[in-house]
Motif scaffolding. Sequence first.
Motif, PDB file in Angstrom:
ATOM      1  N   ALA A  10       0.836  -1.200   0.000  1.00 36.47           N
ATOM      2  CA  ALA A  10       0.000   0.000   0.000  1.00 36.47           C
ATOM      3  C   ALA A  10       0.865   1.241   0.000  1.00 36.47           C
ATOM      4  N   SER A  11       0.430   2.245  -0.740  1.00 36.61           N
ATOM      5  CA  SER A  11       1.154   3.515  -0.760  1.00 36.61           C
ATOM      6  C   SER A  11       0.168   4.653  -0.920  1.00 36.61           C
ATOM      7  N   GLY A  12       0.591   5.825  -0.474  1.00 37.33           N
ATOM      8  CA  GLY A  12      -0.251   7.001  -0.619  1.00 37.33           C
ATOM      9  C   GLY A  12      -1.335   7.133   0.427  1.00 37.33           C
ATOM     10  N   PHE A  13      -1.335   6.269   1.432  1.00 37.00           N
ATOM     11  CA  PHE A  13      -2.361   6.343   2.474  1.00 37.00           C
ATOM     12  C   PHE A  13      -2.019   7.473   3.432  1.00 37.00           C
ATOM     13  N   THR A  14      -3.005   8.238   3.825  1.00 36.73           N
ATOM     14  CA  THR A  14      -2.773   9.339   4.755  1.00 36.73           C
ATOM     15  C   THR A  14      -2.955   8.905   6.202  1.00 36.73           C
ATOM     16  N   SER A  15      -3.508   7.736   6.407  1.00 37.53           N
ATOM     17  CA  SER A  15      -3.702   7.220   7.757  1.00 37.53           C
ATOM     18  C   SER A  15      -2.925   5.924   7.920  1.00 37.53           C
ATOM     19  N   ASP A  16      -2.449   5.685   9.134  1.00 44.81           N
ATOM     20  CA  ASP A  16      -1.769   4.424   9.431  1.00 44.81           C
ATOM     21  C   ASP A  16      -2.751   3.311   9.761  1.00 44.81           C
ATOM     22  N   TYR A  17      -4.021   3.684   9.933  1.00 47.28           N
ATOM     23  CA  TYR A  17      -5.015   2.704  10.369  1.00 47.28           C
ATOM     24  C   TYR A  17      -5.997   2.417   9.250  1.00 47.28           C
ATOM     25  N   TYR A  18      -5.994   1.185   8.819  1.00 44.33           N
ATOM     26  CA  TYR A  18      -6.905   0.781   7.760  1.00 44.33           C
ATOM     27  C   TYR A  18      -7.041  -0.736   7.781  1.00 44.33           C
ATOM     28  N   GLY A  19      -7.968  -1.216   7.034  1.00 47.49           N
ATOM     29  CA  GLY A  19      -8.159  -2.649   6.876  1.00 47.49           C
ATOM     30  C   GLY A  19      -7.808  -3.042   5.455  1.00 47.49           C
ATOM     31  N   ILE A  20      -7.085  -4.138   5.335  1.00 47.62           N
ATOM     32  CA  ILE A  20      -6.762  -4.685   4.024  1.00 47.62           C
ATOM     33  C   ILE A  20      -7.429  -6.041   3.891  1.00 47.62           C
ATOM     34  N   VAL A  21      -8.143  -6.209   2.819  1.00 44.24           N
ATOM     35  CA  VAL A  21      -8.856  -7.457   2.572  1.00 44.24           C
ATOM     36  C   VAL A  21      -8.308  -8.127   1.320  1.00 44.24           C
ATOM     37  N   TRP A  22      -8.375  -9.432   1.302  1.00 48.28           N
ATOM     38  CA  TRP A  22      -8.088 -10.215   0.103  1.00 48.28           C
ATOM     39  C   TRP A  22      -9.405 -10.809  -0.397  1.00 48.28           C
ATOM     40  N   PHE A  23      -9.651 -10.610  -1.671  1.00 50.98           N
ATOM     41  CA  PHE A  23     -10.745 -11.276  -2.367  1.00 50.98           C
ATOM     42  C   PHE A  23     -10.126 -12.154  -3.450  1.00 50.98           C
ATOM     43  N   ARG A  24     -10.913 -13.057  -3.959  1.00 51.60           N
ATOM     44  CA  ARG A  24     -10.483 -13.821  -5.115  1.00 51.60           C
ATOM     45  C   ARG A  24     -11.665 -14.039  -6.053  1.00 51.60           C
ATOM     46  N   GLN A  25     -11.326 -14.193  -7.319  1.00 58.38           N
ATOM     47  CA  GLN A  25     -12.371 -14.415  -8.314  1.00 58.38           C
ATOM     48  C   GLN A  25     -11.902 -15.457  -9.309  1.00 58.38           C
ATOM     49  N   ALA A  26     -12.614 -16.569  -9.311  1.00 63.31           N
ATOM     50  CA  ALA A  26     -12.342 -17.640 -10.266  1.00 63.31           C
ATOM     51  C   ALA A  26     -13.167 -17.394 -11.531  1.00 63.31           C
ATOM     52  N   PRO A  27     -12.741 -17.947 -12.654  1.00 65.79           N
ATOM     53  CA  PRO A  27     -13.487 -17.754 -13.910  1.00 65.79           C
ATOM     54  C   PRO A  27     -14.948 -18.171 -13.768  1.00 65.79           C
ATOM     55  N   GLY A  28     -15.840 -17.282 -14.142  1.00 61.45           N
ATOM     56  CA  GLY A  28     -17.251 -17.587 -14.112  1.00 61.45           C
ATOM     57  C   GLY A  28     -17.890 -17.545 -12.738  1.00 61.45           C
ATOM     58  N   LYS A  29     -17.140 -17.107 -11.742  1.00 57.07           N
ATOM     59  CA  LYS A  29     -17.678 -17.063 -10.376  1.00 57.07           C
ATOM     60  C   LYS A  29     -17.647 -15.649  -9.816  1.00 57.07           C
ATOM     61  N   GLU A  30     -18.415 -15.455  -8.757  1.00 57.55           N
ATOM     62  CA  GLU A  30     -18.429 -14.177  -8.080  1.00 57.55           C
ATOM     63  C   GLU A  30     -17.119 -13.965  -7.305  1.00 57.55           C
ATOM     64  N   ARG A  31     -16.778 -12.704  -7.120  1.00 57.01           N
ATOM     65  CA  ARG A  31     -15.615 -12.381  -6.293  1.00 57.01           C
ATOM     66  C   ARG A  31     -15.981 -12.673  -4.840  1.00 57.01           C
TER      67      ARG A  31
END
Length: 126
Positions: A24-45
Amino acid sequence: QLKLVESGGGLVQPGGSLRLSCAASGFTSDYYGIVWFRQAPGKEREGVSCISTSDGNTYYADSLKGRFTISRDNAKNTVYLQMNSLKPEDTAVYYCAAAWPTCPSRWDERGKYNYWGQGTQVTVSS
């Protein structure tokens, strides 16, 4: 400028491991949440995992607990996703996204996030 860059994807055999990174870069706050999503072909994220940089609280999709581990290095503004015992069904494009100031209460809802990385491909195949 806010930016999220994923890396670490690739081709791995079933049972193998990979570690993804989200820088991550350019964030003005040190406090945030980072999430991982994934998306397979033909499926929802789908939501994989989320971590709050402020207190280190973590959240996982029930189906992935025990195989995936999320962690952070606040000094490097980087979040990692360690993926073990990979299966062919883990094949997907993996994205990271950010929310402020922490992981949302419904962290696995895609609409909670406004900033996304470009994704990294993970392919599990023999």
